[in-house]
Write an enzyme that holds these catalytic residues in place. Structure first.
Site, PDB file in Angstrom:
ATOM      1  N   THR A  14      40.181  41.215  31.592  1.00  0.00           N
ATOM      2  CA  THR A  14      39.134  42.029  32.562  1.00  0.00           C
ATOM      3  C   THR A  14      38.198  41.425  32.198  1.00  0.00           C
ATOM      4  OG1 THR A  14      40.970  43.650  33.710  1.00  0.00           O
ATOM      5  CG2 THR A  14      38.582  44.138  34.039  1.00  0.00           C
ATOM      6  N   THR A  89      43.614  44.748  29.967  1.00  0.00           N
ATOM      7  CA  THR A  89      44.331  46.607  29.928  1.00  0.00           C
ATOM      8  C   THR A  89      45.681  46.823  29.837  1.00  0.00           C
ATOM      9  OG1 THR A  89      43.442  47.603  31.459  1.00  0.00           O
ATOM     10  CG2 THR A  89      42.112  47.197  29.172  1.00  0.00           C
ATOM     11  N   ASP A  90      46.172  45.826  31.119  1.00  0.00           N
ATOM     12  CA  ASP A  90      47.703  46.369  31.890  1.00  0.00           C
ATOM     13  C   ASP A  90      48.641  46.195  30.465  1.00  0.00           C
ATOM     14  OD1 ASP A  90      46.431  45.722  34.719  1.00  0.00           O
ATOM     15  OD2 ASP A  90      47.454  43.995  34.842  1.00  0.00           O
TER      16      ASP A  90
END
Length: 338
Positions: A14, A89-90
């Site tokens: 992201t 960040t997943d």
């Protein structure tokens, strides 16, 4: 004063995503773009920015991370003092843990990212990069293992989990809390994490796959018997409570444990799997007696990653049991039932 040399490696995520013509945001920015967006970095460290991949966090693989670990080792040998890995960040809680297992911890390694894209109001990427580089430049982090830095908090890779899908405070360490923070441009350490899992030093030569199966209310485990024929070499069973599955699934777990290593975890976010408290069918004592390996405090996701790396390195069943035995706790000694 000579500034520390810090490598900034971007894997995508992201923090690198901008709006695409097709709608939504996708990875477009490079490591150079990310570093250039934070002019304060020039007073913190001497940086080299490198884009290794441009992928969403969910698409990273263990092979990708093996390449990153090798890159870090090479750059540390060439004189770099620390490194920051930037990604989506997943999977930060996963990739930080894998990198912790594949590196020796002699240099600070910090993983960071962003919950908001760079075009969003209140984008958190620049602040996270600044805090991450500040942490990587602090020699006190050497020997503490890989850490995750977001929202000015420093978390151990061993414990960190993503606990919210959207908040900038999404990362927490259930059961322990963060180990420190970055405040007023300085690192403040509040505790020293235990590196209670040994790094995986053997080459990852086998294409071993590990299944993660969650057994909740009224599950009977009918998926477990087909795992071997699907090509899995190991399994993680995510149970309930202190490491419990429905009684009707216990024999399926037992049969699977005769075919492959089976690690027992819990869906509860904090606390370890018990080893000697409950004795009913499907309890932790019952499953351990049937061959399951208790995972200690590891989440099911991290247990799957550790088991995968161990199997890919050719570890024996005894090696695997030892790897999941936390230091300072006597091993489970439940005798098999007649």
């Amino acid at each position: 004063m000579t500034l520390p040399r810090i490598l900034v490696v971007s894997l995508g995520g992201t923090i690198t995503m901008t709006t695409s013509a097709a709608g939504g945001i996708t990875p477009t920015l490079t490591a150079e773009h990310l570093v250039a967006s934070v002019p304060q970095l020039s007073s913190v460290a001497s940086l080299e920015a490198l884009t290794r991949f441009s992928l969403p966090g969910a698409s990273l693989s263990i092979q990708n991370l093996t390449e990153v670990a090798t890159l870090l080792k090479d750059r540390f040998a060439a004189g770099f003092d620390g490194a920051v890995v930037v990604q989506g960040t997943d999977t930060i809680e996963d990739t930080a843990f894998v990198l912790d297992l594949l590196t020796d911890g002699t240099h600070p390694v910090v993983v960071t990212g962003a919950m908001r894209g760079p075009q969003a109001a209140g984008a958190d990427g620049p602040a996270n990069i600044l805090a991450a580089v500040t942490a990587a430049a602090d020699r006190r982090l050497a020997g503490l293992g890989v850490v995750v830095v977001l929202n000015d908090e420093i978390h151990s890779a061993r414990w960190v989990q993503k606990s919210h899908t959207g908040l900038t405070s999404a990362f927490t360490s259930p059961g322990t809390g963060c180990i420190g923070m970055v405040s007023e441009g300085r690192v403040e350490l509040m505790m020293t994490p235990q590196r209670d899992i040994a790094p995986v030093k053997e080459a990852l030569q086998h294409d071993s796959r590990v299944a993660l199966v969650s057994l909740g209310l009224d599950e009977d485990g009918r998926l477990l018997p087909v795992l071997a024929e699907l090509g899995y070499s190991g399994a993680v069973v995510e149970g309930m409570g202190a490491g419990h599955v429905p009684a009707g699934a216990a024999e399926a777990v037992a049969r699977l444990a005769t075919e492959m290593p089976v690690v027992l975890c819990t869906r509860v976010r904090a606390g370890r799997v018990f080893t000697k408290t409950y004795g009913f069918p499907g309890s932790e004592m019952d499953l351990i007696a049937k061959g399951a390996i208790p995972c200690g405090h590891l989440s099911a996701g991290k247990a799957r990653l550790l088991l995968t790396l161990l199997l890919r390195s050719g570890a024996s069943t005894d090696d695997i049991r030892q790897a999941f035995q936390p230091r300072g706790i006597a091993p489970a000694t439940v005798s098999p039932k007649d």
